[in-house]
Design a protein around this motif. Structure first.
Motif, PDB file in Angstrom:
ATOM      1  N   THR A  41       0.824  -1.221   0.000  1.00  0.00           N
ATOM      2  CA  THR A  41       0.000   0.000   0.000  1.00  0.00           C
ATOM      3  C   THR A  41       0.857   1.270   0.000  1.00  0.00           C
ATOM      4  O   THR A  41       0.599   2.210  -0.755  1.00  0.00           O
ATOM      5  CB  THR A  41      -0.913   0.016   1.252  1.00  0.00           C
ATOM      6  N   THR A  42       1.870   1.282   0.857  1.00  0.00           N
ATOM      7  CA  THR A  42       2.748   2.460   0.943  1.00  0.00           C
ATOM      8  C   THR A  42       3.473   2.694  -0.380  1.00  0.00           C
ATOM      9  O   THR A  42       3.608   3.831  -0.842  1.00  0.00           O
ATOM     10  CB  THR A  42       3.786   2.266   2.076  1.00  0.00           C
ATOM     11  N   ARG A  44       2.498   1.866  -3.348  1.00  0.00           N
ATOM     12  CA  ARG A  44       1.541   2.401  -4.331  1.00  0.00           C
ATOM     13  C   ARG A  44       1.336   3.898  -4.132  1.00  0.00           C
ATOM     14  O   ARG A  44       1.366   4.680  -5.084  1.00  0.00           O
ATOM     15  CB  ARG A  44       0.194   1.668  -4.217  1.00  0.00           C
ATOM     16  N   ALA A  45       1.162   4.304  -2.873  1.00  0.00           N
ATOM     17  CA  ALA A  45       0.938   5.724  -2.578  1.00  0.00           C
ATOM     18  C   ALA A  45       2.169   6.558  -2.962  1.00  0.00           C
ATOM     19  O   ALA A  45       2.051   7.633  -3.557  1.00  0.00           O
ATOM     20  CB  ALA A  45       0.614   5.896  -1.097  1.00  0.00           C
ATOM     21  N   SER A  49       2.413   9.519  -5.759  1.00  0.00           N
ATOM     22  CA  SER A  49       2.776  10.884  -5.354  1.00  0.00           C
ATOM     23  C   SER A  49       4.053  11.363  -6.049  1.00  0.00           C
ATOM     24  O   SER A  49       4.235  12.560  -6.265  1.00  0.00           O
ATOM     25  CB  SER A  49       2.914  10.975  -3.830  1.00  0.00           C
TER      26      SER A  49
END
Lengths: 307, 307
Positions: A41-42, A44-45, A49
């Motif tokens: 998840t991290t 992907r974020a 960004s």
């Protein structure tokens, strides 16, 4: 709108390699859009960004939709399941490639999963750093480095040409060879060096009479150079050794034989034998400098006099 | 005239270390004159033309006349004969030191040759490059590096303080320890890494199915980092392995045991064991960066994005 080599690039895995491919592809302006997938998840974020991807997905299958070029940038141990999961969602005529450090196993793991009409072009860019993660990527990673393609007999030459052009646009030199030969060459030039680097760090860690603090303090004498590659991603390297087992075991056997020869020379004080071996080693180093694969700078001391 | 730490410094051996000491001593302005000795005619001429020495001599005995500080910068295998040859010509009260990478043997080789009234302070600056010869030296070689002193019970503390001050003026941090402990620490942080580096280059050279040209071409995958230290001076390293035999054989035995453990993990497909070992190795690397003994830059690819 300018003409792009690929309309859509899908990167499966957004670590050092995936992120660097994204940055290099954007810089060379050869793809219109990039989709990415990562189970983390991290990651992907972060990828979103940093602008590494236009769309980001948890599942590889969602990322490959409509993609002209799909590149697997996950540890080679995940290739079979990833290939299986994306196969029904691939666009007809799409090219599937990868950046795996082992090639025979990749062909065996990926090929049977792909449907008719998909082109499979196994690739291995010989470039990397000891860093991991989407923030570690940079566009110049592939500049002047070799990228090895190992197409099978079934691979269409147009697909090979297309992947060749892609890596050249990213700054690489491209070489085609068989998967089996690739695995043997990389076993000595990359896999065995990493195994030995991991091993000497382990040996230092096991010592009773010398603390890790002392090893660290006096590491400038040579040890430091080994720890650099021993800091590489453990999952990736575990998979490489599992997947290139035969070639690595062969090189390891030869290495141990040669080391035993040197050990005997030390034990019996055979200085002539040692000198002969050490002197010959210098020549390969000179060849590497001559071939432009390293700079002829006295980097060992990493001193401030050259920058 | 300003006050100098030493009126006359004699450097026995004008290779990388001897020439770097000369340049660093001149830069720090701590000696009034420097004499040098080297058995090689070309080296003597080069040292003189580069201004490394004020006087140059073929025989060490001629260089040490009136010297306050004599530093042996020849391979450790020559120490006994050099010490014997200079002993009768040393000034009373002179300090004899060295830069040898092994210390127990140096104490045994040098101490018995020196007359009463001479102070012997064994030293080992942990600094170097893979280059050799008088033109390879540079003043910053010792900047921020450790210099280990291994005084014996007989060494006067004033002499230790004097050599400590000298190395600090040259830019080094100084640490005092026993010769035996030094030899054990250096066996793992320097001697074993060099032995392994020489050995993997040898193994690559022995392969029948892979040419040296191919090894060189794809060396960026890790192999290249090993060839750097395998390009070090063969005579110097032969002598180190002959002189630090016990400690090197112990470290080599431990290294081979650990490597056998890894080899078994590969053979039997024990990925968990590999992951555990590789993951732990990362931590020592982080310690080296934290201790300021290496830069936290992704140097492995030696790419152009950082300079």
């Amino acid at each position: 709108m300018s003409i792009k080599q690929f309309e859509k690039l899908a990167l499966i895995g957004l670590g050092l390699l995936g992120s660097s491919i994204s940055l290099a592809a954007r810089k060379s302006n050869c793809v219109r859009m990039i989709s990415g997938a990562d189970h983390n998840t991290t990651t992907r974020a972060t990828a979103l960004s940093l602008g590494l991807v236009d769309t980001v997905h948890e599942h590889p299958a969602d990322a490959v939709e409509d993609a002209d070029l799909v590149i697997l940038c996950v540890p080679v141990g995940c290739f079979r399941s990833v290939a299986k999961s994306i196969s029904s969602r691939l666009k007809v005529g799409a090219i599937v490639s990868d950046v795996g450090s082992v090639k025979s196993s990749v062909v065996m793991d990926v090929m049977p999963q792909l449907p008719e009409g998909i082109h499979f072009v196994p690739a291995h860019p010989i470039a990397g750093t000891e860093r991991s993660g989407p923030e570690s990527g940079f566009a110049a990673l592939f500049d002047g480095k070799w990228c090895i393609l190992t197409p099978t007999d079934a691979t269409e030459s147009a697909a090979v040409a297309s992947v060749t052009a892609f890596w050249q646009l990213l700054g690489s030199n491209v070489q085609v060879m068989s998967a089996a030969h690739h695995d043997l060459v990389l076993a000595i030039t990359s896999h065995l060096p990493h195994l030995i680097a991991y091993n000497i760090v382990t040996t230092a860690d096991h010592l009773e009479r010398i603390s890790n603090a002392e090893v660290i303090k006096y590491s400038a004498g040579g040890f430091r150079d080994f720890t650099r590659i021993a800091a590489s991603d453990p999952t990736m390297w575990r998979d490489i050794f599992l997947k290139n087992k035969e070639a690595v075991l062969e090189m390891l056997g030869r290495f141990t034989e040669d080391l035993t020869d040197l050990q005997r020379a030390i034990r019996y004080g055979d200085g002539d034998r040692m000198f002969q071996i050490f002197n010959k080693s210098r020549k390969i180093r000179q060849g590497i400098i001559a071939a432009g694969q390293d700079a002829d700078v006295a980097d060992f001391g990493r001193s401030s006099h050259q920058s």
